[in-house]
Enzyme design. Structure first.
Site, PDB file in Angstrom:
ATOM      1  N   LYS A   1       0.732  -0.862  -0.015  1.00 20.22           N
ATOM      2  CA  LYS A   1      -0.262   0.100   0.065  1.00 20.22           C
ATOM      3  C   LYS A   1       0.234   1.351  -0.112  1.00 20.22           C
ATOM      4  O   LYS A   1       1.969   1.438   0.646  1.00 20.22           O
ATOM      5  CB  LYS A   1      -1.577   0.056   1.314  1.00 20.22           C
ATOM      6  CG  LYS A   1      -1.796  -0.870   1.455  1.00 20.22           C
ATOM      7  CD  LYS A   1      -2.426  -0.505   2.693  1.00 20.22           C
ATOM      8  CE  LYS A   1      -4.418  -0.206   2.706  1.00 20.22           C
ATOM      9  NZ  LYS A   1      -5.918  -0.663   3.398  1.00 20.22           N
TER      10      LYS A   1
HETATM   11  C1  E4P Z   1      -8.591   0.034   3.323  1.00 20.97           C
HETATM   12  O1  E4P Z   1      -7.729  -0.506   2.880  1.00 20.97           O
HETATM   13  C2  E4P Z   1      -8.498   1.015   4.588  1.00 20.97           C
HETATM   14  O2  E4P Z   1      -7.816  -0.084   5.355  1.00 20.97           O
HETATM   15  C3  E4P Z   1      -9.737   1.040   4.979  1.00 20.97           C
HETATM   16  O3  E4P Z   1     -10.957   0.797   4.193  1.00 20.97           O
HETATM   17  C4  E4P Z   1     -10.106   2.013   5.850  1.00 20.97           C
HETATM   18  O4  E4P Z   1     -11.224   2.618   6.246  1.00 20.97           O
HETATM   19  P1  E4P Z   1     -11.827   3.888   6.752  1.00 20.97           P
HETATM   20  O5  E4P Z   1     -12.161   4.784   6.090  1.00 20.97           O
HETATM   21  O6  E4P Z   1     -12.744   3.123   7.593  1.00 20.97           O
HETATM   22  O7  E4P Z   1     -10.734   4.127   8.254  1.00 20.97           O
END
Ligand code: E4P
Length: 244
Positions: free
Chosen positions: A93
Site C-alpha cells: 500500500k
Molecule cells: C482499506 O484498505 C482501508 O484500510 C480501509 O477501508 C479504511 O477504512 P476507514 O475509512 O474506515 O478508516
C-alpha cells in the site's frame, strides 16, 4: 432477491486483529485481506514485520495488503521492496500523496514498472484515480483503493464517482478498483452493481452477510424482542406519579 452467491465483486476483509483474520481466512467468501497502520495500532501491533509474517502464515495464498509507513518517497520505496519480498501474495500500500500533499505517482510508476504489486490508498477524487492509473505498468497487477465510505462521510454519494473510477481503470486491465471504507452492508451490493472489482470491509460488516435477504417481518419481530429482553434485563420500571 438479493443473493450473496450471485455477487461478482470480490470480498476482502479489512483488519489487523490476528483472530479476526484467522476467522475470515476460514470463510470461503473472503478472497483477500487489507490492513492499515491505524488498524494495526488499534490492534496493539508493535512489531510490523512479525505481524505481517504472522498474517501471511494464516493467509499464504490470497492477496494481503501492507502499507509503507515512511513519509519521504525514497524511504517509502525501500520499504515497498522490503514488504513486497515477504510474499508473492503481498500488495504494497502506497498512499496517494505524502503528508505534504506531494503526489506519489512517480514512486507508484517506478514500483509498478519493477513488478511490485501496489495498492494505492487513501484516494478520494477522480483526478487522483486518473493520474495513478496513468502511472501503472500494464503488465503488473495493481489495486487502486478509493475510500468511498469517507467520501460518503462528507455527504456525497460515492456511487457515481466509483462507477467512473471503474471506467477509468479499464485502460489498465490488470488493475482492480477497491471500494474501501464501506460503512454498511448495502455498499457490497452497490459496489457489485457498478462492476467494482473488490470491496474491503471490516469483520463487523462482513458478519452482516448472514442477514442478506432476511425476511423483514421476522427481523422486525426479533428487534422488538431484543428491546423487550434488554428492558427486562435492565430491570426498568416506571411508577405512575401520584396526581398533585
Ligand atoms: C482499506 O484498505 C482501508 O484500510 C480501509 O477501508 C479504511 O477504512 P476507514 O475509512 O474506515 O478508516
Amino acid at each position: 432477491m438479493m443473493d450473496v452467491s450471485r455477487l461478482t465483486v470480490k470480498l476482502f476483509a479489512d483488519g489487523a486483529d490476528l483472530d479476526g483474520i484467522r476467522e475470515m481466512a476460514a470463510n470461503p467468501l473472503i478472497s483477500g485481506f487489507t490492513t492499515n497502520p491505524t488498524l494495526m495500532r488499534k490492534a496493539g501491533v508493535n512489531d510490523y514485520r512479525r505481524f505481517a509474517l504472522d498474517v501471511l502464515s494464516i493467509v499464504p495464498d490470497k492477496p494481503v495488503s501492507f502499507e509503507v509507513f515512511a513519509d519521504d518517497f525514497s524511504e517509502m520505496e525501500r520499504q515497498a521492496f522490503e514488504i513486497a519480498s515477504w510474499g508473492r501474495n503481498v500488495n504494497v500500500k502506497i498512499p496517494v500523496t505524502n503528508t505534504r500533499g506531494e503526489f506519489a505517482g512517480p514512486l507508484v510508476g517506478r514500483l509498478s514498472d519493477a513488478g511490485v504489486q501496489v495498492n494505492v490508498t487513501a484516494i478520494m477524487t477522480l483526478d487522483q484515480v486518473a493520474r495513478i492509473t496513468d502511472r501503472l505498468a500494464s503488465a503488473t497487477p495493481a489495486i487502486v483503493s478509493v475510500f468511498a465510505g469517507r467520501i460518503a462521510d462528507t455527504g456525497r454519494d460515492p456511487v457515481p464517482l466509483m462507477a467512473e473510477a471503474v471506467r477509468i481503470l479499464r485502460s489498465k486491465p490488470r488493475a482492480e478498483l477497491i471500494w474501501a471504507s464501506p460503512r454498511e452492508l448495502l455498499n457490497i451490493f452497490q459496489a457489485d452493481g457498478i462492476g467494482c472489482h473488490i470491496i474491503t470491509a471490516t469483520n463487523d460488516i462482513l458478519k452482516k452477510l448472514a442477514l442478506v435477504g432476511k425476511d423483514l417481518d421476522a427481523y422486525s419481530l426479533e428487534t422488538v424482542e431484543m428491546f423487550y429482553k434488554d428492558a427486562n434485563a435492565a430491570g426498568f420500571g416506571i411508577t405512575t406519579r401520584a396526581a398533585a
